[in-house]
Design an enzyme around this catalytic site. Sequence first.
Site, mmCIF file in Angstrom:
data_model
loop_
_atom_site.group_PDB
_atom_site.id
_atom_site.type_symbol
_atom_site.label_atom_id
_atom_site.label_comp_id
_atom_site.label_asym_id
_atom_site.label_seq_id
_atom_site.Cartn_x
_atom_site.Cartn_y
_atom_site.Cartn_z
ATOM 1 N N HIS B 12 0.863 -1.189 0.000
ATOM 2 C CA HIS B 12 0.000 0.000 0.000
ATOM 3 C C HIS B 12 0.893 1.231 0.000
ATOM 4 O O HIS B 12 1.802 1.346 0.818
ATOM 5 C CB HIS B 12 -0.906 -0.002 1.224
ATOM 6 C CG HIS B 12 -1.827 -1.175 1.276
ATOM 7 N ND1 HIS B 12 -3.106 -1.164 0.776
ATOM 8 C CD2 HIS B 12 -1.632 -2.428 1.751
ATOM 9 C CE1 HIS B 12 -3.667 -2.342 0.934
ATOM 10 N NE2 HIS B 12 -2.794 -3.139 1.530
ATOM 11 N N TYR B 71 3.757 -6.275 24.787
ATOM 12 C CA TYR B 71 3.457 -7.308 23.797
ATOM 13 C C TYR B 71 4.740 -7.758 23.108
ATOM 14 O O TYR B 71 5.490 -6.935 22.585
ATOM 15 C CB TYR B 71 2.483 -6.730 22.778
ATOM 16 C CG TYR B 71 1.752 -7.725 21.904
ATOM 17 C CD1 TYR B 71 0.399 -7.996 22.105
ATOM 18 C CD2 TYR B 71 2.390 -8.359 20.845
ATOM 19 C CE1 TYR B 71 -0.290 -8.874 21.283
ATOM 20 C CE2 TYR B 71 1.712 -9.243 20.027
ATOM 21 C CZ TYR B 71 0.367 -9.496 20.245
ATOM 22 O OH TYR B 71 -0.312 -10.356 19.430
ATOM 23 N N VAL B 76 4.961 -4.614 12.929
ATOM 24 C CA VAL B 76 5.270 -3.198 12.704
ATOM 25 C C VAL B 76 4.067 -2.451 12.126
ATOM 26 O O VAL B 76 3.898 -1.241 12.360
ATOM 27 C CB VAL B 76 6.537 -3.056 11.816
ATOM 28 C CG1 VAL B 76 6.249 -3.493 10.384
ATOM 29 C CG2 VAL B 76 7.100 -1.641 11.850
ATOM 30 N N ASP B 77 3.196 -3.171 11.386
ATOM 31 C CA ASP B 77 1.989 -2.526 10.841
ATOM 32 C C ASP B 77 1.011 -2.177 11.967
ATOM 33 O O ASP B 77 0.370 -1.122 11.948
ATOM 34 C CB ASP B 77 1.309 -3.415 9.788
ATOM 35 C CG ASP B 77 1.123 -4.860 10.260
ATOM 36 O OD1 ASP B 77 1.729 -5.264 11.277
ATOM 37 O OD2 ASP B 77 0.359 -5.592 9.598
#
Lengths: 208, 208
Positions: B12, B71, B76-77
């Site tokens: 994207h 977490y 990374v997204d």
Amino acid sequence: MILCDIGNTLLHFYKEGRVWACAPQNLATHKEALQGEVFYISVNPESTNALLEFCSSATDLAPKMQLESKYEGLGVDRIAACLGLCGKSGVVVDAGSAITIDLMDHGTHLGGVILPGLASYAHAFKSISKALDLPLNLRVDLKSLPNATADALGYGVLQSVLLTLQHLIGERRAYFTGGDGKFLANFFSNGLYDGLLVFHGMLAVLGA
Amino acid sequence: MILCDIGNTLLHFYKEGRVWACAPQNLATHKEALQGEVFYISVNPESTNALLEFCSSATDLAPKMQLESKYEGLGVDRIAACLGLCGKSGVVVDAGSAITIDLMDHGTHLGGVILPGLASYAHAFKSISKALDLPLNLRVDLKSLPNATADALGYGVLQSVLLTLQHLIGERRAYFTGGDGKFLANFFSNGLYDGLLVFHGMLAVLGA
């Protein structure tokens, strides 16, 4: 008399209260146990053919599995499990390759819902990304937020399945069956596990 | 300046408020649009290599994507989408190949949950049985019980995803992004759709 419930993956047998399961390719090793009159239901034509190779006289019970329902295309295994309630009202949860949830009201089927089976979720995650190819932690604590991937996957699967079951079951009595039925029944105070529900339905139809 | 969010399936791109998506094998046809400084984040090493073939000087923003969180292994997204809230509290729902749900409290990540993406459910059903190889009816009425297979599948998927989202979102503000984000946001009065959330996070890190 031997009963056989032919599922998507395995063939499940019942004889005088004893049950066993078998993959279609391993039927030869169970040949001895298949002596006698065999009645079957099936959702898997290939596995049906495998059974008929060893028991050519086996009888398909499908034509006799009649359930009052508006549902178009209700699988014969779901019909059998619903008939296994023998007229009682409640929710039938068959947790196998798929999880089917069917609502029964005094012998009438009101509708049903389908979810992937627990193993199928793991397979779906694996297909999405290598990073999600982990064993689901289905023992995850649903009261705290996950902070690791295996927990995040386990939480997503377990919480989404349980919330859907709770939503559909409500205050009703729930009858769990199938490979993951025992595990899921434990989460419900109004839940009972009956691994023989499908066979009870077949026996009811046979008047046995 | 061009931003690129490399996902499991597609790349994207973002340039001056304009966005477009591209499969890794089709990058050559987008070569002209990739003139300029390129910053990327990626969860897909193969697609990263495909991008670097055309933009060898592209910069990986991952080292700068820092989020306060316990977490382990947060993608990374997901970090970028959470940073896209720019310090606001709320729930980030990225509904793509997978559906990730992350809780943010004033810039701190509290934990997260993963569900299969909507298309992944359909794929899972197809893998279970030919009888379940149907298009999910995601426009199914959730107020009545399904009486057909496509509705039973659609109800199972939609209800289980929505109940899980409702459980995690509660009264919080929810920020939806990803291919199915707009569709899912419609079910929540406290839900907003922002297709650029990941890019907002990347821009925040770049100070742009």
